[in-house]
Design a protein around this motif. Structure first.
Motif, mmCIF file in Angstrom:
data_model
loop_
_atom_site.group_PDB
_atom_site.id
_atom_site.type_symbol
_atom_site.label_atom_id
_atom_site.label_comp_id
_atom_site.label_asym_id
_atom_site.label_seq_id
_atom_site.Cartn_x
_atom_site.Cartn_y
_atom_site.Cartn_z
ATOM 1 N N ARG A 150 0.831 -1.204 0.000
ATOM 2 C CA ARG A 150 0.000 0.000 0.000
ATOM 3 C C ARG A 150 0.864 1.252 0.000
ATOM 4 N N ALA A 151 1.928 1.265 0.788
ATOM 5 C CA ALA A 151 2.815 2.431 0.831
ATOM 6 C C ALA A 151 3.467 2.665 -0.529
ATOM 7 N N ILE A 152 3.943 1.599 -1.161
ATOM 8 C CA ILE A 152 4.574 1.731 -2.484
ATOM 9 C C ILE A 152 3.567 2.241 -3.504
ATOM 10 N N GLU A 153 2.356 1.727 -3.444
ATOM 11 C CA GLU A 153 1.301 2.169 -4.361
ATOM 12 C C GLU A 153 1.051 3.670 -4.213
ATOM 13 N N VAL A 154 0.949 4.128 -2.983
ATOM 14 C CA VAL A 154 0.684 5.553 -2.736
ATOM 15 C C VAL A 154 1.885 6.403 -3.142
ATOM 16 N N VAL A 155 3.086 5.966 -2.778
ATOM 17 C CA VAL A 155 4.297 6.720 -3.123
ATOM 18 C C VAL A 155 4.391 6.893 -4.638
ATOM 19 N N ALA A 156 4.183 5.822 -5.378
ATOM 20 C CA ALA A 156 4.248 5.882 -6.843
ATOM 21 C C ALA A 156 3.142 6.772 -7.413
ATOM 22 N N SER A 157 1.936 6.672 -6.842
ATOM 23 C CA SER A 157 0.826 7.486 -7.351
ATOM 24 C C SER A 157 1.050 8.976 -7.108
ATOM 25 N N LEU A 158 1.871 9.303 -6.125
ATOM 26 C CA LEU A 158 2.177 10.705 -5.837
ATOM 27 C C LEU A 158 3.307 11.243 -6.715
ATOM 28 N N GLY A 159 3.925 10.363 -7.509
ATOM 29 C CA GLY A 159 4.953 10.814 -8.442
ATOM 30 C C GLY A 159 6.381 10.641 -7.971
ATOM 31 N N TYR A 160 6.577 9.981 -6.853
ATOM 32 C CA TYR A 160 7.929 9.740 -6.355
ATOM 33 C C TYR A 160 8.472 8.451 -6.958
ATOM 34 N N GLN A 161 9.786 8.366 -7.064
ATOM 35 C CA GLN A 161 10.433 7.145 -7.539
ATOM 36 C C GLN A 161 10.577 6.208 -6.344
ATOM 37 N N VAL A 162 10.264 4.951 -6.550
ATOM 38 C CA VAL A 162 10.401 3.969 -5.483
ATOM 39 C C VAL A 162 11.806 3.388 -5.565
ATOM 40 N N HIS A 163 12.556 3.489 -4.486
ATOM 41 C CA HIS A 163 13.915 2.970 -4.405
ATOM 42 C C HIS A 163 13.863 1.463 -4.232
ATOM 43 N N GLU A 164 14.889 0.781 -4.704
ATOM 44 C CA GLU A 164 14.862 -0.684 -4.667
ATOM 45 C C GLU A 164 15.012 -1.278 -3.276
ATOM 46 N N ALA A 165 15.445 -0.518 -2.286
ATOM 47 C CA ALA A 165 15.619 -1.049 -0.931
ATOM 48 C C ALA A 165 14.266 -1.477 -0.378
ATOM 49 N N ALA A 166 14.128 -2.767 -0.132
ATOM 50 C CA ALA A 166 12.834 -3.283 0.303
ATOM 51 C C ALA A 166 12.895 -3.984 1.639
#
Length: 163
Positions: A40-56
């Motif tokens: 859910r956090a990744i979905e929201v971060v991406a929808s806001l236009g931020y790049q998701v870093h690979e650190a998981a």
């Protein structure tokens, strides 16, 4: 006699385009031990236009702190990620650390201070909550970058003066 004022005619122009995702030059790493919270956090971060870093995971996030391209923002689920938050605080060029925790928000504020995180957000992750926190995190990161640049300039000027 009074004149009737004419109302402006409605424009026949096409309606505004739907909201487009604007790419924001900030990378965000999400480290949540619960898969649904992370997704859910990744979905929201991406929808806001931020790049998701690979650190998981905690391990990849910890190693990314020392890499040549660390994330700008690190969202860490706590209490599971408390050690990662503490580890991040020891890096000079560290990301802004956002502690993600369960409510209530009054207690979260105190827990955030105890951990040393820069900001906090309350789960479950939602667009409104993360948008405000990520905007603040990017601003904090910009201030830190400017501060580092000024320190570098100050050191160069001091060296020139001593010569």
């Amino acid at each position: 006699m009074s004149k009737k004022s004419k109302r402006p005619k409605k424009s026949k122009a096409s309606p505004p385009a739907p909201e487009q995702t604007v790419q924001i030059p900030a990378t965000v790493a999400v480290v949540e031990s619960v898969a649904s919270n992370r997704a859910r956090a990744i979905e929201v971060v991406a929808s806001l236009g931020y790049q998701v870093h690979e650190a998981a995971s905690v391990a990849t996030a910890t190693s990314s702190l020392s890499s040549s391209s660390p994330p700008d923002v690190l969202i860490v689920g706590v209490p599971e990620g408390a050690e990662l938050v503490k580890e991040a605080l020891h890096h000079e060029d560290r990301p802004v650390v956002v502690a993600a925790m369960a409510g209530p928000s009054e207690a979260a504020y105190e827990r955030c201070d105890e951990l040393g995180a820069d900001l906090f957000t309350i789960r479950p992750h939602n667009k409104d909550g993360l948008a405000a926190v990520l905007r603040a995190a990017v601003q904090v990161q910009l201030v830190r970058q400017r501060e580092r640049a000024l320190r570098g300039t100050e050191e160069r000027l001091r060296d020139r003066l001593q010569q």
